[in-house]
Design a protein around this motif. Sequence first.
Motif, PDB file in Angstrom:
ATOM      1  N   ARG A   1      77.913  33.954  47.389  1.00 59.13           N
ATOM      2  CA  ARG A   1      78.921  34.499  46.424  1.00 59.13           C
ATOM      3  C   ARG A   1      78.779  36.222  46.292  1.00 59.13           C
ATOM      4  NH1 ARG A   1      76.871  31.832  41.086  1.00 59.13           N
ATOM      5  NH2 ARG A   1      74.654  32.409  41.171  1.00 59.13           N
ATOM      6  N   TRP A   2      79.793  36.790  45.810  1.00 62.71           N
ATOM      7  CA  TRP A   2      79.857  37.901  45.750  1.00 62.71           C
ATOM      8  C   TRP A   2      80.589  38.287  44.243  1.00 62.71           C
ATOM      9  CZ3 TRP A   2      84.627  40.688  45.771  1.00 62.71           C
ATOM     10  CH2 TRP A   2      84.271  42.135  45.618  1.00 62.71           C
ATOM     11  N   ALA A   3      80.072  39.474  43.534  1.00 66.23           N
ATOM     12  CA  ALA A   3      80.817  39.910  42.340  1.00 66.23           C
ATOM     13  C   ALA A   3      80.852  41.387  42.272  1.00 66.23           C
ATOM     14  CB  ALA A   3      80.187  39.294  41.332  1.00 66.23           C
ATOM     15  N   HIS A   4      81.957  41.973  41.869  1.00 62.98           N
ATOM     16  CA  HIS A   4      81.986  43.152  41.443  1.00 62.98           C
ATOM     17  C   HIS A   4      82.047  43.479  40.112  1.00 62.98           C
ATOM     18  CE1 HIS A   4      83.235  47.518  42.236  1.00 62.98           C
ATOM     19  NE2 HIS A   4      84.043  47.430  41.045  1.00 62.98           N
ATOM     20  N   LEU A   5      81.331  44.040  39.460  1.00 65.35           N
ATOM     21  CA  LEU A   5      80.950  44.130  38.060  1.00 65.35           C
ATOM     22  C   LEU A   5      81.899  45.255  37.674  1.00 65.35           C
ATOM     23  CD1 LEU A   5      77.445  43.713  37.784  1.00 65.35           C
ATOM     24  CD2 LEU A   5      79.079  41.968  37.485  1.00 65.35           C
ATOM     25  N   TYR A   6      82.202  45.466  36.317  1.00 67.17           N
ATOM     26  CA  TYR A   6      83.307  46.487  35.727  1.00 67.17           C
ATOM     27  C   TYR A   6      82.562  47.722  35.767  1.00 67.17           C
ATOM     28  CZ  TYR A   6      79.919  46.256  31.808  1.00 67.17           C
ATOM     29  OH  TYR A   6      78.693  46.441  30.974  1.00 67.17           O
ATOM     30  N   ASP A   7      81.251  47.949  35.769  1.00 68.86           N
ATOM     31  CA  ASP A   7      80.701  49.275  35.758  1.00 68.86           C
ATOM     32  C   ASP A   7      80.741  49.907  37.374  1.00 68.86           C
ATOM     33  OD1 ASP A   7      78.647  47.674  36.837  1.00 68.86           O
ATOM     34  OD2 ASP A   7      77.393  48.366  35.019  1.00 68.86           O
TER      35      ASP A   7
ATOM     36  N   ASP B   1      87.618  44.116  34.512  1.00 61.96           N
ATOM     37  CA  ASP B   1      87.507  44.670  35.927  1.00 61.96           C
ATOM     38  C   ASP B   1      86.228  43.973  36.563  1.00 61.96           C
ATOM     39  OD1 ASP B   1      89.604  46.427  35.536  1.00 61.96           O
ATOM     40  OD2 ASP B   1      88.342  48.108  35.162  1.00 61.96           O
ATOM     41  N   TYR B   2      86.121  42.734  36.328  1.00 66.15           N
ATOM     42  CA  TYR B   2      84.998  42.042  36.768  1.00 66.15           C
ATOM     43  C   TYR B   2      85.695  40.942  37.693  1.00 66.15           C
ATOM     44  CZ  TYR B   2      80.693  38.932  36.953  1.00 66.15           C
ATOM     45  OH  TYR B   2      79.789  38.350  37.487  1.00 66.15           O
ATOM     46  N   PHE B   3      85.383  40.868  39.045  1.00 60.44           N
ATOM     47  CA  PHE B   3      85.861  39.907  40.082  1.00 60.44           C
ATOM     48  C   PHE B   3      84.938  39.812  40.980  1.00 60.44           C
ATOM     49  CE2 PHE B   3      87.239  44.304  41.045  1.00 60.44           C
ATOM     50  CZ  PHE B   3      86.786  44.394  42.502  1.00 60.44           C
ATOM     51  N   GLY B   4      85.209  38.591  41.714  1.00 63.78           N
ATOM     52  CA  GLY B   4      84.225  38.134  42.780  1.00 63.78           C
ATOM     53  C   GLY B   4      85.010  37.103  43.617  1.00 63.78           C
ATOM     54  N   ALA B   5      84.036  36.532  44.575  1.00 60.46           N
ATOM     55  CA  ALA B   5      84.624  35.502  45.509  1.00 60.46           C
ATOM     56  C   ALA B   5      83.353  34.717  45.986  1.00 60.46           C
ATOM     57  CB  ALA B   5      85.273  36.094  46.699  1.00 60.46           C
ATOM     58  N   GLY B   6      83.494  33.539  46.247  1.00 60.72           N
ATOM     59  CA  GLY B   6      82.656  32.573  47.003  1.00 60.72           C
ATOM     60  C   GLY B   6      82.887  31.566  47.877  1.00 60.72           C
ATOM     61  N   ALA B   7      82.157  31.171  48.709  1.00 58.98           N
ATOM     62  CA  ALA B   7      82.357  30.137  49.630  1.00 58.98           C
ATOM     63  C   ALA B   7      81.322  29.349  50.294  1.00 58.98           C
ATOM     64  CB  ALA B   7      83.462  30.864  50.696  1.00 58.98           C
TER      65      ALA B   7
ATOM     66  N   GLU C   1      77.476  45.757  42.028  1.00 61.57           N
ATOM     67  CA  GLU C   1      77.776  44.818  42.957  1.00 61.57           C
ATOM     68  C   GLU C   1      76.684  43.979  43.016  1.00 61.57           C
ATOM     69  OE1 GLU C   1      81.598  45.912  45.662  1.00 61.57           O
ATOM     70  OE2 GLU C   1      79.521  46.231  46.495  1.00 61.57           O
ATOM     71  N   THR C   2      76.819  42.531  42.982  1.00 62.54           N
ATOM     72  CA  THR C   2      75.821  41.693  43.090  1.00 62.54           C
ATOM     73  C   THR C   2      76.304  40.620  44.219  1.00 62.54           C
ATOM     74  OG1 THR C   2      74.296  40.075  42.214  1.00 62.54           O
ATOM     75  CG2 THR C   2      76.415  40.210  41.465  1.00 62.54           C
ATOM     76  N   TYR C   3      75.283  39.878  45.063  1.00 62.87           N
ATOM     77  CA  TYR C   3      75.705  38.842  46.120  1.00 62.87           C
ATOM     78  C   TYR C   3      74.577  38.026  46.140  1.00 62.87           C
ATOM     79  CZ  TYR C   3      73.327  41.463  49.625  1.00 62.87           C
ATOM     80  OH  TYR C   3      72.373  42.204  50.343  1.00 62.87           O
ATOM     81  N   GLU C   4      74.714  36.704  46.552  1.00 66.33           N
ATOM     82  CA  GLU C   4      73.850  35.815  46.851  1.00 66.33           C
ATOM     83  C   GLU C   4      74.189  35.079  48.062  1.00 66.33           C
ATOM     84  OE1 GLU C   4      72.022  31.900  44.660  1.00 66.33           O
ATOM     85  OE2 GLU C   4      73.340  33.022  43.459  1.00 66.33           O
ATOM     86  N   VAL C   5      73.408  34.607  48.910  1.00 62.97           N
ATOM     87  CA  VAL C   5      73.778  33.679  49.997  1.00 62.97           C
ATOM     88  C   VAL C   5      72.310  32.735  50.178  1.00 62.97           C
ATOM     89  CG1 VAL C   5      74.627  35.508  51.386  1.00 62.97           C
ATOM     90  CG2 VAL C   5      72.205  35.272  51.497  1.00 62.97           C
ATOM     91  N   ALA C   6      72.742  31.592  50.597  1.00 61.32           N
ATOM     92  CA  ALA C   6      71.723  30.345  50.503  1.00 61.32           C
ATOM     93  C   ALA C   6      72.150  29.469  51.612  1.00 61.32           C
ATOM     94  CB  ALA C   6      71.710  29.761  49.175  1.00 61.32           C
ATOM     95  N   ALA C   7      71.215  28.810  52.122  1.00 60.81           N
ATOM     96  CA  ALA C   7      71.231  27.806  52.958  1.00 60.81           C
ATOM     97  C   ALA C   7      70.302  26.511  52.762  1.00 60.81           C
ATOM     98  CB  ALA C   7      71.040  28.301  54.425  1.00 60.81           C
ATOM     99  N   SER C   8      70.922  25.265  52.886  1.00 61.37           N
ATOM    100  CA  SER C   8      70.196  24.154  52.686  1.00 61.37           C
ATOM    101  C   SER C   8      70.243  23.174  53.726  1.00 61.37           C
ATOM    102  CB  SER C   8      70.441  23.636  51.140  1.00 61.37           C
ATOM    103  OG  SER C   8      71.726  23.045  51.271  1.00 61.37           O
ATOM    104  N   VAL C   9      69.465  22.190  53.792  1.00 60.21           N
ATOM    105  CA  VAL C   9      69.522  21.158  54.788  1.00 60.21           C
ATOM    106  C   VAL C   9      69.035  20.029  53.930  1.00 60.21           C
ATOM    107  CG1 VAL C   9      68.221  20.002  56.802  1.00 60.21           C
ATOM    108  CG2 VAL C   9      68.613  22.643  56.697  1.00 60.21           C
ATOM    109  N   ALA C  10      69.716  18.776  54.166  1.00 60.59           N
ATOM    110  CA  ALA C  10      69.382  17.641  53.547  1.00 60.59           C
ATOM    111  C   ALA C  10      69.255  16.644  54.723  1.00 60.59           C
ATOM    112  CB  ALA C  10      70.353  17.065  52.542  1.00 60.59           C
ATOM    113  N   ALA C  11      68.199  15.790  54.635  1.00 61.29           N
ATOM    114  CA  ALA C  11      67.818  14.775  55.675  1.00 61.29           C
ATOM    115  C   ALA C  11      67.359  13.394  54.994  1.00 61.29           C
ATOM    116  CB  ALA C  11      67.029  15.285  56.559  1.00 61.29           C
ATOM    117  N   SER C  12      68.066  12.514  55.459  1.00 66.30           N
ATOM    118  CA  SER C  12      67.485  11.163  55.136  1.00 66.30           C
ATOM    119  C   SER C  12      66.432  10.672  55.711  1.00 66.30           C
ATOM    120  CB  SER C  12      68.993  10.195  55.550  1.00 66.30           C
ATOM    121  OG  SER C  12      70.037  10.400  54.613  1.00 66.30           O
TER     122      SER C  12
END
Length: 69
Positions: free
Chosen positions: A28-34, A5-11, A37-48
């Motif tokens: 990304r987000w995950a629903h654990l068997y028990d 019963d462990y599932f999740g999604a990310g984009a 829930e856990t989630y993580e969000v992040a943003a990054s910038v790359a510049a030449s």
Amino acid sequence: PSYDDYFGAGASITAAVSEGVTVNVGGRWAHLYDGDETYEVAASVAASVTENVTVTGTVGYVNDDWQDL
């Protein structure tokens, strides 16, 4: 509990905001068997900076119900 019963999604999405500068936002987000829930969000910038040098910075947040991070 059933460990199946462990599932999740990310984009993520990346966009070129100007010549040599890109922004990436993702999560990304995950629903654990028990039921936790856990989630993580992040943003990054790359510049030449030069033809051979790129500077990258990332910030993010993690919420994790089942362990201290």
